[in-house]
Design an enzyme around this catalytic site. Structure first.
Site, short mmCIF file in Angstrom:
data_model
loop_
_atom_site.label_atom_id
_atom_site.label_comp_id
_atom_site.label_asym_id
_atom_site.label_seq_id
_atom_site.Cartn_x
_atom_site.Cartn_y
_atom_site.Cartn_z
N TYR A 52 0.87 -1.18 0.00
CA TYR A 52 0.00 0.00 0.00
C TYR A 52 0.90 1.23 0.00
O TYR A 52 2.09 1.13 -0.34
CB TYR A 52 -0.92 -0.11 1.24
CG TYR A 52 -2.02 0.89 1.34
CD1 TYR A 52 -2.92 1.08 0.29
CD2 TYR A 52 -2.18 1.66 2.49
CE1 TYR A 52 -3.93 2.02 0.40
CE2 TYR A 52 -3.19 2.60 2.60
CZ TYR A 52 -4.06 2.77 1.55
OH TYR A 52 -5.06 3.71 1.64
N ARG B 156 -6.00 9.79 -11.16
CA ARG B 156 -5.31 10.52 -10.08
C ARG B 156 -4.86 9.49 -9.06
O ARG B 156 -5.56 9.21 -8.11
CB ARG B 156 -6.28 11.55 -9.48
CG ARG B 156 -5.71 12.54 -8.52
CD ARG B 156 -5.37 11.96 -7.15
NE ARG B 156 -6.43 11.90 -6.17
CZ ARG B 156 -6.53 10.96 -5.22
NH1 ARG B 156 -5.66 9.97 -5.13
NH2 ARG B 156 -7.53 10.99 -4.38
N LYS C 177 -5.40 -1.79 -2.44
CA LYS C 177 -6.56 -1.57 -1.55
C LYS C 177 -7.21 -2.92 -1.21
O LYS C 177 -7.63 -3.16 -0.09
CB LYS C 177 -7.58 -0.65 -2.23
CG LYS C 177 -7.10 0.79 -2.41
CD LYS C 177 -7.42 1.66 -1.20
CE LYS C 177 -6.83 3.06 -1.38
NZ LYS C 177 -7.04 3.94 -0.24
N GLU D 109 -11.97 4.38 -6.62
CA GLU D 109 -10.69 4.80 -6.06
C GLU D 109 -9.89 5.62 -7.05
O GLU D 109 -9.74 5.25 -8.22
CB GLU D 109 -9.89 3.52 -5.71
CG GLU D 109 -8.67 3.78 -4.87
CD GLU D 109 -9.00 4.28 -3.47
OE1 GLU D 109 -9.91 3.71 -2.84
OE2 GLU D 109 -8.36 5.25 -3.01
N ASP D 110 -9.41 6.73 -6.57
CA ASP D 110 -8.46 7.56 -7.32
C ASP D 110 -8.96 7.96 -8.71
O ASP D 110 -8.23 7.87 -9.71
CB ASP D 110 -7.09 6.87 -7.36
CG ASP D 110 -6.43 6.89 -5.97
OD1 ASP D 110 -7.08 7.34 -5.00
OD2 ASP D 110 -5.28 6.45 -5.85
N ASP E 57 -14.01 6.05 -2.00
CA ASP E 57 -13.11 6.01 -0.85
C ASP E 57 -12.42 7.35 -0.62
O ASP E 57 -12.27 7.78 0.53
CB ASP E 57 -12.08 4.91 -1.12
CG ASP E 57 -11.06 4.77 -0.02
OD1 ASP E 57 -11.47 4.88 1.16
OD2 ASP E 57 -9.89 4.53 -0.31
N ASP E 58 -12.01 8.00 -1.68
CA ASP E 58 -11.27 9.26 -1.52
C ASP E 58 -12.15 10.36 -0.96
O ASP E 58 -11.71 11.20 -0.19
CB ASP E 58 -10.66 9.69 -2.86
CG ASP E 58 -9.69 8.64 -3.35
OD1 ASP E 58 -8.66 8.46 -2.72
OD2 ASP E 58 -10.02 7.95 -4.35
N ASN F 93 -0.46 11.74 -0.20
CA ASN F 93 0.34 10.54 -0.46
C ASN F 93 0.99 10.63 -1.83
O ASN F 93 0.50 11.36 -2.68
CB ASN F 93 -0.57 9.31 -0.41
CG ASN F 93 -1.17 9.10 0.95
OD1 ASN F 93 -0.49 9.19 1.96
ND2 ASN F 93 -2.47 8.84 0.99
N1 LIG Z 1 -4.59 10.27 3.68
C1 LIG Z 1 -5.59 9.79 2.98
O1 LIG Z 1 -6.32 8.91 3.44
C2 LIG Z 1 -5.88 10.32 1.64
C3 LIG Z 1 -5.02 11.16 1.00
N2 LIG Z 1 -5.32 11.62 -0.24
C4 LIG Z 1 -4.33 12.47 -0.88
O2 LIG Z 1 -4.87 13.74 -1.08
C5 LIG Z 1 -4.23 14.34 -2.17
C6 LIG Z 1 -5.25 15.07 -3.00
O3 LIG Z 1 -6.20 14.18 -3.55
P1 LIG Z 1 -7.43 14.78 -4.41
O4 LIG Z 1 -8.20 15.72 -3.58
O5 LIG Z 1 -8.19 13.67 -4.98
O6 LIG Z 1 -6.60 15.51 -5.54
P2 LIG Z 1 -6.98 16.71 -6.47
O7 LIG Z 1 -5.92 16.79 -7.49
O8 LIG Z 1 -8.38 16.58 -6.90
O9 LIG Z 1 -6.91 17.98 -5.52
C7 LIG Z 1 -5.74 18.64 -5.17
C8 LIG Z 1 -6.15 20.00 -4.64
O10 LIG Z 1 -4.99 20.62 -4.14
C9 LIG Z 1 -4.95 21.95 -4.61
N3 LIG Z 1 -3.58 22.44 -4.66
C10 LIG Z 1 -2.64 22.25 -5.61
N4 LIG Z 1 -1.55 22.99 -5.35
C11 LIG Z 1 -1.80 23.64 -4.19
C12 LIG Z 1 -1.07 24.57 -3.42
N5 LIG Z 1 0.13 24.96 -3.78
N6 LIG Z 1 -1.64 25.07 -2.30
C13 LIG Z 1 -2.88 24.68 -1.91
N7 LIG Z 1 -3.62 23.81 -2.62
C14 LIG Z 1 -3.08 23.30 -3.74
C15 LIG Z 1 -5.59 21.88 -5.98
O11 LIG Z 1 -6.02 23.16 -6.41
C16 LIG Z 1 -6.73 20.94 -5.70
O12 LIG Z 1 -7.80 21.65 -5.14
C17 LIG Z 1 -3.45 13.24 -2.87
O13 LIG Z 1 -2.08 13.36 -2.58
C18 LIG Z 1 -3.96 11.98 -2.26
O14 LIG Z 1 -2.96 10.99 -2.16
C19 LIG Z 1 -6.48 11.31 -0.88
C20 LIG Z 1 -7.37 10.47 -0.29
C21 LIG Z 1 -7.12 9.88 0.99
C1 LIG Z 2 -5.08 6.93 0.55
C2 LIG Z 2 -5.75 7.26 -0.69
O1 LIG Z 2 -6.81 6.75 -0.99
C3 LIG Z 2 -5.13 8.21 -1.59
O2 LIG Z 2 -4.09 8.76 -1.27
O3 LIG Z 2 -5.71 8.41 -2.66
MG LIG Z 3 -7.29 7.00 -3.00
#
Ligand SMILES: NC(=O)C1=CN([C@@H]2O[C@H](COP(=O)(O)OP(=O)(O)OC[C@H]3O[C@@H](n4cnc5c(N)ncnc54)[C@H](O)[C@@H]3O)[C@@H](O)[C@H]2O)C=CC1
Ligand SMILES: CC(=O)C(=O)O
Ligand SMILES: [Mg+2]
Length: 618
Positions: A138, A191, A209, A280-281, A303-304, A459
């Protein structure tokens, strides 16, 4: 449900989780049933679902015509694992794949080969050493695996549906060998973690996952199915790569895209009407639309958007408790969120609703809760003045009038926002590694909180908004810290530890899936998701949260998942959604008390034990 009963239920579901955690241990019956197989000899040895390798007993070797096909010494399962681990440890020292992460990729390869050979043993290793190998199967290593999937691909795992398969999916779905599939994780690769569009190579995240579904939720590995929907890619490097495994065309969009996903959903639910599909993603653009499109007619969740929201809520409530305050103080927290994509908006919506519920669950409460959030995306602070503002972000745009008072304006930088707002919580879902720079963290020192919380949730590891070392050394030893990918705790000296929590949706999605499956609910309702989040929030003891430990250790993920699944089932029963599963029909499931629900979950969790194999020739 009334506000009052919701409030009561809120805390009672947490207490329930805590009680279960203390009083129960798990047993399982799945592993003791004999399994009927329709193959013998080499066919069995080449089938990872049934293969036991050197652990086949002599009587089984006779029964299944395996005599002479294996070395003569019959090994115990423990001996097999010892031999495998010796090999793994030796190879991980010698293997060198490139300039970065060489050991983790080498470990992934070795584990993957075991997965191909002998699934039972693979999951036995994974469950026994989940802390060590979750970061391999993962995040973070799965991200690297997806990036390098072209070179790593050997045996196919899961199914691929592509834009070229339009009109064929309904029959293609019957190419999968399993009669029953409980859990599908599907991605379109647009993504993957914070790594962007990886096209067909994104299948790795669906596989990772589902590994957690088996290890944490005890879903039978023969009933999980990773799926990649290849509608093309907009990754120019992959489009030019002659060795790329996917469709070399730009992504479908609009109605054409929807038609492919619609056809896929119809096909899988026709063959397996009771399956649960986890999205997912998917890039944010489609994540919300697809969720709205399918969530009332299919057993699915994103999930996201939804899993991440629940995990964040649990962590945010933990951060309130870590300040020595009651959870009901949550609506007073000032929260700055960096990132307004599928994950960020999912968290914002859920956090606002949770605050509103605590404030009385009416329109006024909802309005007032909205003022606790400041959202910064790639273009800075989002206000009403933002042009072409995304519909999903609109409810969180700050009002121009009050921004003047706060000394902020449209597009203000993250550091300006943190400096002016002095938030209790800084939460990153931006996919931008290092976004919480020294300047931003310095600004957070001005927080009005006695114990500011930092959630660097992006991540994989390189995308974390900051490291725990940076957080503890710049903001102070008292901060509460969580990251999406695992980091080691920080030694603060004098016997003090800066705890690094892993705030990842892995603590919820397996339980949401398992609970939905066993409840037999036709949909995944908001209430079921809320119950999952509350259960996770209640899992941590007072002593733990006061130490800054707001998420459990991954070593207890199987127990957490069991509790979460039970909470989801209870809520499904309460909402009259539970239709039962297998011999537990709708009437029976409604009669279960809390302890019986836990036992029901335990009894249906698969454990990696070799079953006795019986051959039948038909
Ligand atoms: N810890 C966890 O369980 C999870 C973590 N994630 C992580 O969250 C991240 C984002 O995922 P999504 O929302 O689906 O991606 P996304 O690409 O849809 O959203 C990214 C957001 O960040 C903003 N962004 C980009 N540059 C920026 C900056 N310099 N300052 C502030 N905001 C900025 C963008 O404008 C956009 O709104 C990924 O890295 C993903 O791995 C996602 C789901 C679960
Ligand atoms: C953890 C997760 O689902 C993500 O980073 O997209
Ligand atoms: Mg995800």
């Amino acid at each position: 449900m009334s506000n009052f009963s919701r409030q009561i239920r809120f805390s009672s579901s947490m207490i329930r989780c805590l009680q279960y955690r203390i009083s129960r241990s798990f047993t399982t019956i799945e592993g003791h049933r004999p399994t009927i197989v329709h193959k013998q000899g080499l066919d069995i040895l080449h089938d990872p679902w049934f293969n036991k390798g050197t652990a086949f007993s002599m009587t089984e070797r006779d029964r299944l015509e395996l005599r002479g096909l294996l070395p003569p010494n019959v090994m115990s399962n423990e001996q097999q694992i010892d031999r495998f681990m010796a090999d793994l440890k030796r190879l991980e020292v010698n293997a060198r794949d490139g300039p970065s992460d060489t050991n983790s990729l080498a470990k992934w390869r070795i584990l993957n080969r075991l997965h191909d050979r002998n699934e039972t043993m693979y999951y036995k290793v994974l469950i026994a050493k989940i802390e060590e190998y979750a970061p391999i199967v993962y995040t973070p290593t799965v991200g690297l695996v997806c990036q390098k999937y072209g070179g790593l691909f050997r045996r196919p795992r899961g199914m691929y549906f592509s834009a070229a398969d339009r009109g064929e999916m309904m029959s293609m779905v019957y190419n999968w060998p399993a009669e029953q599939v409980d859990m599908i994780v599907v991605t379109d690769g647009s993504r993957i973690l914070g790594l962007g569009d990886l096209g067909v190579q994104g299948i790795g995240i669906a596989i990772g996952k589902l590994d957690l579904y088996v290890a944490a939720a005890g879903i039978n590995p023969q009933r999980v199915l990773p799926i990649m929907i290849d509608v093309g890619t907009n990754n120019e490097a992959l489009l030019k790569d002659p060795l790329y495994l996917g469709l070399q065309q730009h992504r479908l969009d609009g109605e054409e895209y929807l038609a492919v996903i619609d056809e896929f959903m119809e096909a899988v639910f026709t063959r397996w009407p009771h399956v649960i599909v986890q999205f997912e993603d998917f890039q944010s653009k489609w994540a919300f639309k697809l969720l709205q499109r399918y969530r009332n007619s299919y057993r699915m969740f994103n999930d996201d958007v939804q899993g991440t929201a629940g995990v964040a809520i649990a962590g945010l409530l933990g951060a309130v408790r870590a300040q020595g305050k009651p959870m009901i103080d949550f609506p007073k927290q000032k929260i700055v969120v960096a990132g307004a994509g599928s994950a960020g908006i999912g968290v914002l919506n859920a956090a606002r609703k949770t605050m509103a519920r605590m404030l009385g669950n009416n329109e006024l409460a909802y309005e007032s809760a909205g003022s606790q959030f400041w959202v910064v995306d790639a273009n800075g602070l989002i206000t009403e003045e933002r042009e072409n503002i995304d519909d999903d972000a609109k409810p969180f745009a700050r009002k121009t009038k009050e921004m003047g008072r706060q000394g902020l304006k449209e597009g203000a930088s993250l550091v300006e926002v943190v400096r002016e707002v002095k938030p209790d919580v800084l939460l990153g879902l931006s996919a931008v590694g290092g976004l919480f720079s020294e300047e931003v963290l310095e600004a957070l020192k001005g927080s009005t909180s006695t114990r500011p919380a930092i959630f660097a949730m992006s991540n994989p590891t390189t995308n974390a908004e900051c490291t725990p070392e940076e957080a503890f050394s710049i903001v102070g030893e008292n901060v509460v810290f969580a990251s999406g990918s695992p980091f080691a705790d920080v030694d603060l000296g004098n016997g003090h530890i800066g705890h690094c929590n892993q705030g990842n949706n892995m603590y919820l999605f397996p339980g949401i899936g398992l609970g939905t499956l066993l409840s037999g609910s036709r949909i995944v309702s908001d209430g079921m998701l809320q119950a999952a989040a509350e259960c996770l929030a209640g899992y941590m003891t007072e002593e733990e949260v006061l130490k800054g430990i707001i998420y459990p250790s991954i070593s207890s993920i199987r127990d957490i998942t069991k509790q979460v699944a039970a909470a989801v089932i209870s809520e499904a029963i309460e909402e009259d959604l539970a239709e039962g599963y297998r011999e537990m029909d709708a009437r029976e499931i409604r009669k279960l008390n809390k302890d019986e629900i836990i036992s029901y979950v335990e009894d249906n969790m698969w454990s990696p034990e070799y079953p006795t194999l019986i051959y039948k020739n038909d």
